[in-house]
Write a protein that holds these residues in place. Structure first.
Motif, PDB file in Angstrom:
ATOM      1  N   ARG A 496       0.925  -1.183  -0.117  1.00 37.68           N
ATOM      2  CA  ARG A 496       0.001   0.110   0.124  1.00 37.68           C
ATOM      3  C   ARG A 496       0.882   1.285  -0.178  1.00 37.68           C
ATOM      4  O   ARG A 496       2.112   1.295   0.421  1.00 37.68           O
ATOM      5  CB  ARG A 496      -0.883   0.106   1.169  1.00 37.68           C
ATOM      6  CG  ARG A 496      -0.119  -0.073   2.660  1.00 37.68           C
ATOM      7  CD  ARG A 496      -1.282   0.194   3.657  1.00 37.68           C
ATOM      8  NE  ARG A 496      -0.589   0.054   4.862  1.00 37.68           N
ATOM      9  CZ  ARG A 496       0.181   0.755   5.711  1.00 37.68           C
ATOM     10  NH1 ARG A 496       0.865   1.724   5.072  1.00 37.68           N
ATOM     11  NH2 ARG A 496       0.490   0.291   6.757  1.00 37.68           N
ATOM     12  N   HIS A 574      -5.013  -5.501   1.704  1.00 38.37           N
ATOM     13  CA  HIS A 574      -5.133  -6.448   2.529  1.00 38.37           C
ATOM     14  C   HIS A 574      -4.684  -7.734   2.290  1.00 38.37           C
ATOM     15  O   HIS A 574      -4.694  -8.763   3.066  1.00 38.37           O
ATOM     16  CB  HIS A 574      -6.535  -6.198   3.218  1.00 38.37           C
ATOM     17  CG  HIS A 574      -7.656  -6.847   2.178  1.00 38.37           C
ATOM     18  ND1 HIS A 574      -7.791  -7.965   1.536  1.00 38.37           N
ATOM     19  CD2 HIS A 574      -8.394  -5.883   1.512  1.00 38.37           C
ATOM     20  CE1 HIS A 574      -8.773  -8.069   0.806  1.00 38.37           C
ATOM     21  NE2 HIS A 574      -9.022  -6.719   0.598  1.00 38.37           N
ATOM     22  N   TYR A 575      -4.304  -7.930   0.969  1.00 36.49           N
ATOM     23  CA  TYR A 575      -3.973  -9.199   0.564  1.00 36.49           C
ATOM     24  C   TYR A 575      -2.890 -10.012   1.249  1.00 36.49           C
ATOM     25  O   TYR A 575      -2.791 -11.270   1.278  1.00 36.49           O
ATOM     26  CB  TYR A 575      -3.752  -9.157  -1.019  1.00 36.49           C
ATOM     27  CG  TYR A 575      -3.551 -10.383  -1.731  1.00 36.49           C
ATOM     28  CD1 TYR A 575      -4.698 -10.971  -2.284  1.00 36.49           C
ATOM     29  CD2 TYR A 575      -2.224 -10.940  -1.886  1.00 36.49           C
ATOM     30  CE1 TYR A 575      -4.599 -12.641  -2.874  1.00 36.49           C
ATOM     31  CE2 TYR A 575      -2.059 -12.174  -2.708  1.00 36.49           C
ATOM     32  CZ  TYR A 575      -3.154 -12.551  -3.215  1.00 36.49           C
ATOM     33  OH  TYR A 575      -2.784 -14.051  -3.765  1.00 36.49           O
ATOM     34  N   ASN A 577      -2.462  -9.750   4.244  1.00 37.09           N
ATOM     35  CA  ASN A 577      -2.734 -10.521   5.310  1.00 37.09           C
ATOM     36  C   ASN A 577      -3.519 -11.712   5.071  1.00 37.09           C
ATOM     37  O   ASN A 577      -3.745 -12.430   5.923  1.00 37.09           O
ATOM     38  CB  ASN A 577      -3.570  -9.533   6.177  1.00 37.09           C
ATOM     39  CG  ASN A 577      -2.823  -8.341   6.647  1.00 37.09           C
ATOM     40  OD1 ASN A 577      -1.584  -8.418   6.701  1.00 37.09           O
ATOM     41  ND2 ASN A 577      -3.399  -7.441   6.611  1.00 37.09           N
ATOM     42  N   ASP A 578      -4.146 -12.006   3.898  1.00 37.59           N
ATOM     43  CA  ASP A 578      -4.896 -13.120   3.637  1.00 37.59           C
ATOM     44  C   ASP A 578      -4.231 -14.369   3.220  1.00 37.59           C
ATOM     45  O   ASP A 578      -4.861 -15.242   3.602  1.00 37.59           O
ATOM     46  CB  ASP A 578      -5.664 -12.494   2.146  1.00 37.59           C
ATOM     47  CG  ASP A 578      -6.591 -11.381   2.606  1.00 37.59           C
ATOM     48  OD1 ASP A 578      -6.695 -10.948   3.733  1.00 37.59           O
ATOM     49  OD2 ASP A 578      -7.108 -10.550   1.398  1.00 37.59           O
TER      50      ASP A 578
ATOM     51  N   GLY B 213       3.606  -7.017   7.492  1.00 37.91           N
ATOM     52  CA  GLY B 213       2.375  -6.116   7.061  1.00 37.91           C
ATOM     53  C   GLY B 213       2.250  -5.173   8.231  1.00 37.91           C
ATOM     54  O   GLY B 213       1.182  -4.573   8.029  1.00 37.91           O
ATOM     55  N   ASN B 214       2.992  -5.040   9.142  1.00 37.83           N
ATOM     56  CA  ASN B 214       2.763  -3.932   9.919  1.00 37.83           C
ATOM     57  C   ASN B 214       4.205  -3.155  10.081  1.00 37.83           C
ATOM     58  O   ASN B 214       5.084  -3.523   9.997  1.00 37.83           O
ATOM     59  CB  ASN B 214       2.785  -4.293  11.352  1.00 37.83           C
ATOM     60  CG  ASN B 214       1.479  -5.325  11.486  1.00 37.83           C
ATOM     61  OD1 ASN B 214       0.418  -4.926  11.608  1.00 37.83           O
ATOM     62  ND2 ASN B 214       1.957  -6.713  11.385  1.00 37.83           N
TER      63      ASN B 214
END
Lengths: 764, 764
Positions: A496, A574-575, A577-578, B213-214
């Motif tokens: 992102r 969000h991918y 995290n998926d 992702g963070n």
């Protein structure tokens, strides 16, 4: 004999100093007596003659990517050091750029991810032809060898992958078409000589760098036979079977428990036996240190000697590194491999050198006459510009583009970290470019335009936002150039736009001026801007190479109309995290939560694979009949009429597509054809690319015809054992993204197997 | 008045050019008339007088870390740009090193993680005193300001954290002791003037860079009141309440849903109200761009103006960045903050400048007389060496160390990526060192030693393994220097030695020679070497600074005896798969699978927190009586006798510990005291550090006495609301690691609350 040869080597090597790429001494007394110099003998016999003259110690010393002591025997040795040429002759240990003057640069084309977006195979062949010409010129000047570890063709299956930029994208049909043209351009069409050796890498299942406690050196890719055969193997099949690439690189990772460089299943059963990849000089190289990795961290063998010998016996002919050289001597003493195994490897390696013309007189070799006058010619410069222009994808446009600059005395602010980018525009595995034309430099040179510049708006400890704000306020039009930069050994955690960048971008976009987002580098989720009323246009320009800025400004001002298409899916933020990167499955899985990978299996993209806007409107219809024509074919008739060795290549239908330019701007158009439908094993992919053709310069009001050449392979699917099968059922050919035309048809009769996939042996 | 001041500024600023750290113009007519120059007025009155002379526009312009236009008003403005001094005056935007000659370097001490391992608070104070002296010298030469964004005191709770090297370790009692000494050294003991402003950061719950992702800019740390109070807040409590640090930095992350820079609960309720952090000149700065992050990516406010005004009103006085300057004007117009709010911030900021002596005549300020003659003095050089020596931890030794080199004509191979390290030895937030003594350079200078060198053994494309192998074969002793380098903005995915390094290390160790693993940088799981018979010794030397190599060789040759202790737990490699970084909980949790964090809660360490070997044997006993003495205290008696404002500081017992050197080598000894036992809320920590004392130069055969000064805080625990409570129950004082002496005692009576923890308001 051996010792005498060695002493000759010593003499030559000292004379050649660090050069490493000199042509060998078929003129010297000693070597000239060896049959390797006998141009009338077969390639294999010549290579065997040379190998026969070596002691086991000498042979082992030749199994590494750097073997300087043996400079005179092969040229360069067996390999001569790592050389890269992904999108131009590249800076690498085996390539020496001059500090200035001749040979101080080479043409720097866009990264494959942008060239892939052009969907233009002829472009790729032209680019590869320039690269191999420049590589030959460098070699003739003793500045490089001729084995290049290019291309990287692992499909870009996860947006986080740090090396996705090196590939043409996520779709394997696309990669296959791209890489076939690329290899033709690199290896050339001389029936007697290879222009350069291309190397398809990384075989196979490699596309993790360092993510979530996994790194490429010890990752074990668990891939089922179906997806291995239908997806991960496909680009390599084209390389080996169809394009006859001379070299294949095994990878760092393991596949289903076996490090690929030590895996005779993939190196022998699949690569050499199933794909008949056995021509003279075809060889397998390891990735750098990947033989070492077989021992640690893979822990695949108990000893170092077993790792080295096991890899050699499995079919890895060359070690990038010195693990063979270090540990094969003890392995030989332990009887872990025999003379036949190492002879085979060396014969393969020297056969490649012979096919490169290394042991032949220069007289009849056109490639030997290439010089720096053939490097970065005006045509090559134009091609680098064209390659970037063809790939750029217009993702959003509210009518702001093309920008009418003529006679308007317009002030354009070019803002952002990529606004005045230099080497960043090249991406990784780049060489030294003759020039690097940034977006800002290109804007400055536009007639009648006053270009102003502000760099990265985000460093709060120095100039901070105000420079960007001032530039935006002073301008009539704002071009904001920013993006994500991936890297080898480093996968992305995030896909992102950062909060800081979202903030400054929407702030600048709020000044009531045309705001053009120039998205560079890798994909990021554009959701915050796609439907933002203040964002006028979004262009994606990847890593556009030496003329990137000019290409971008040509598109922005309408000198060139955009026609590139997305080579990958743009995933939502969000991918990440998926689905973990380590999950190699492409199909959605309710149990694991994997939502699916690539446009074939994932249906929540932000921007679709294959999407791309124009400055005009195109309508697409089938040339021969209406969209709702239905037809039917009998499977047995189709297969009986198929006489190709590889049945997936047999022609099915060449479907004509009429493309009408209904707008007012002349433009290229990429015609994309996908197959979908209920046939073969469930689940069924959403659709799958089977053909494309780029039409050029379709005039306003004119209609052009594209031909989508479907084969039996376009229709076939892979079953759960990996076999390629033609199934009865319903089929649809979908043209364009979003779909503009659909042709439905059926296949009837019994299913027919087009290809039996070799099964992996049972593992301990 | 305001405009006149501004014009004065303009004149001065142009004269001062880019300097930025000039002392202000209390001599100039205009400023001298303002009461800020009245040395007889109170600090607050002086600051208020200056602020009263400013317009709202001027005030807003002064809220950023860089406000060059106002150079003459404050000095340097309100802050003058980011300045760092973590382990020496550091390269940073607000510090200008000369290119050569005077002020071209400053003393470069080891990173805190190694200095922490010394467990020597006096050392830390001495180091900090040198740093602040050098900072003053730089300031007097107009090469830096006097506000330093040092120290980083977030406890190192996860081994992956990219900035753990900047901290003294994982234990909060240890950090508290360290940081109190550090701040005393930095801020000095002059009753009239601050030597420099220290800044405790990052308040609070910050210790993720970019993981899974963070990223730090949008991470929301979910921390319950118990662990917030007992662990994450503890170092800041010491900074603010006890050490009276002048500045605190709020962090990028959110805490339980609220970005810390916009959180009046932590900035007002906890910091200023509960800890009484309200002295003249105490101010809160944001981290760089963290005000911007309140808007995006935190999305905590709907508008940029709310983010800026909300942070100001919550208590963040200074913005590192320009978000205040950019957005407070509109926020002011929207009535989102009033004059009192910005005046308060500016009065705080200017009060700090006044306390630094910026507006006073130089005559009475000793700090103003410091010059380059006070930089990197022989004493400071010796201290940098000593700091490294004190921290180095001996993890394994089969008797090979200390190495007897004298008169043995020994060849030592120093091999590995850190063997000839330069700036890598400094770690991050470093300055320019006067010299950088690598392990190899130090070995070369040993009398009677022939040192040979081989660098990184792992690059297969160049020299590969053979250089390392040759060096090892040619040597009598092998020192292999390698390690992990963490980085800001980049957490680690892996905490294990790479397969390649394991391979070369065990290969070299197999040559039958003493093999010393010199582990540098961050911790890695040493399991493959700890019990490997060919690995003779393991030393951990962190990032040892300018004299790192000399310190290492002094330890290896026995010139100095090692006595450092592990400042962190060395976790097994699989720990990264056991708990996500984002899980802030310290206590083990069967449901989440969290196995616990730090030595207090995790019992499967590879090397224990507090562990460290010597060249001699120490036995530890209690000075007054046997280990199994039991005693009992009544809680009410203890609390009634406690008259400190903060009851955790009340003395309990000073426990004498007899440390006997039973070996033959003079050595320091770090006496560590932990409390354990069944008291207070379950679960109970394995143990918790409550006191330490480093004994110096204990002669062979001699006994020295350490004093473990226990307080009521040593015994108390935090309940689930965060209150600090003294509980009845069983207590044990454990001395040394592994434990050598245990003193059991009990507390009786009713539990007593020592501190009421302020509760967070209910969040929307």
């Amino acid at each position: 004999m051996a010792l005498q040869l060695l002493s000759t080597v010593g003499l030559l090597a000292s004379g050649a100093a660090a050069a490493g790429h000199l042509f060998p001494g078929c003129q010297t007394d000693l070597l000239s007596k060896n049959d390797v110099c006998n141009t009338k003998a077969s390639v294999t016999d010549r290579a065997k003659a040379l190998v026969a003259a070596l002691t086991i110690e000498e042979k082992i010393a030749l199994t590494g990517s750097t073997s300087p002591a043996f400079l005179a025997l092969g040229s360069p040795a067996t390999n001569g050091g790592v050389k890269e040429a992904l999108h131009g002759v590249a800076s690498s240990p085996g390539v020496t750029f001059n500090k200035s003057g001749d040979y101080s640069y080479a043409t720097s084309f866009p990264q494959p991810i942008l060239m892939g977006a052009a969907f233009d195979d002829n472009l790729i062949k032209a680019v590869a032809t320039v690269i191999s010409t420049e590589a030959r010129a460098f070699n003739n000047a003793n500045r490089s060898g001729l084995d290049y570890w290019t291309p990287n063709i692992n499909p870009y299956r996860d947006p986080r992958w740090g090396r996705g930029q090196e590939t043409p994208g996520e779709d394997t049909f696309h990669i296959k078409s791209y890489v076939k043209s690329l290899i033709e351009g690199l290896q050339g069409s001389d029936p007697d000589y290879l222009k350069v050796v291309a190397t398809c890498k990384h075989f196979v299942g490699y596309d993790i760098e360092n993510w979530g406690g996994n790194e490429r050196y010890d990752f074990d890719a668990i891939i089922n036979p179906q997806e291995l055969s239908e997806y991960y193997m496909q680009p390599f099949q084209t390389c080996a079977r169809d394009a006859k690439v001379a070299s294949i690189m095994c990878s760092y990772n393991a596949l289903n428990g076996v490090p690929t460089c030590a895996d005779s299943y993939i190196l022998q059963d699949v690569l050499r036996d199933h794909w008949n990849w056995t021509d003279d000089g075809f060889y397998v190289t390891s990735d750098c240190d990947s033989i070492q990795n077989v021992f640690l961290p893979h822990n695949y063998t108990d000893t170092r000697e077993e790792a080295a010998a096991g890899s050699l016996v499995a079919g890895t002919d060359l070690d990038c590194g010195q693990y063979y050289q270090t540990h094969l001597p003890a392995a030989y003493e332990q009887g872990l491999f025999d003379d036949a195994a190492i002879d085979q490897a060396l014969v393969r390696l020297y056969s490649a050198q012979i096919r490169l013309g290394m042991f032949d007189p220069a007289d009849n070799q056109a490639y030997r006459a290439l010089t720096f006058g053939d490097v970065n010619t005006p045509d090559s410069q134009a091609l680098a510009l064209k390659a970037a222009e063809e790939g750029i994808v217009l993702i959003k446009n509210d009518g702001t583009l093309p920008l009418q600059t003529k006679g308007r005395n317009m002030t354009i602010a070019v803002i952002g970290p990529w606004a005045n980018a230099t080497t960043t525009m090249q991406g990784n595995y780049a060489g030294i470019a003759p020039y690097l034309r940034s977006p800002y430099l290109a804007a400055k040179d536009l007639p009648g335009v006053n270009a102003i510049y502000a760099g990265s708006p985000g460093d709060p400890t120095t100039d901070g936002y105000p420079a960007a704000i001032k530039a935006a306020k002073d301008a009539d039009v704002i071009i904001y150039a920013d993006g994500a930069n991936s890297a080898e050994e480093q996968d992305r955690n995030l896909i992102r736009w950062s909060g800081e960048r979202q903030d400054i971008m929407t702030l600048l976009a709020g000044y009531g001026k045309p705001f053009i987002l120039l998205q560079m580098g890798d994909q990021l989720d554009d959701t915050p801007f796609l439907h933002h009323e203040n964002v006028s246009a979004i262009l994606w320009a990847g890593f556009p190479g030496q003329s990137g800025g000019d290409a971008i400004m040509n598109i922005i001002t309408g000198k060139t109309a955009p026609a590139g298409r997305m080579p990958v899916t743009q995933y939502p933020a969000h991918y990440v995290n998926d689905v973990p990167m380590t999950d190699m499955n492409l199909r959605p899985n309710a149990t694991s939560g994997n939502p699916g990978r690539t446009y074939m299996w994932y249906n929540e993209s932000v921007v679709d694979f294959g999407f791309g806007m124009h400055y005009t409107n195109f309508t697409v219809t089938f040339a021969n009949g209406s969209d709702d024509d239905t037809s039917s074919w009998d499977i047995q008739s189709l297969t009986q009429g198929c006489t190709e060795t590889y049945k997936d290549l047999c022609a099915f239908q060449s479907v004509g597509v009429s493309v009408e330019n209904k707008g007012s701007v002349k433009s290229d158009f990429v015609t994309l054809g996908f197959v979908a439908g209920e046939h073969g094993p469930a689940p069924h992919p959403i659709k799958q690319l089977v053909a494309y053709e780029r039409l050029f310069a379709v005039e306003a009001g004119a209609t052009a015809t594209a031909h989508l050449n479907l084969t039996l392979g376009s229709l076939a699917r892979h079953d759960d054992t990996g076999n390629l099968v033609l199934y009865p059922g319903d089929y649809s050919l979908l043209v364009d993204v979003p779909t503009q035309a659909i042709w439905n048809f059926t296949l009837t009769g019994d299913e027919a197997t087009l290809e039996e996939w070799p099964q992996a042996p049972a593992r301990q």
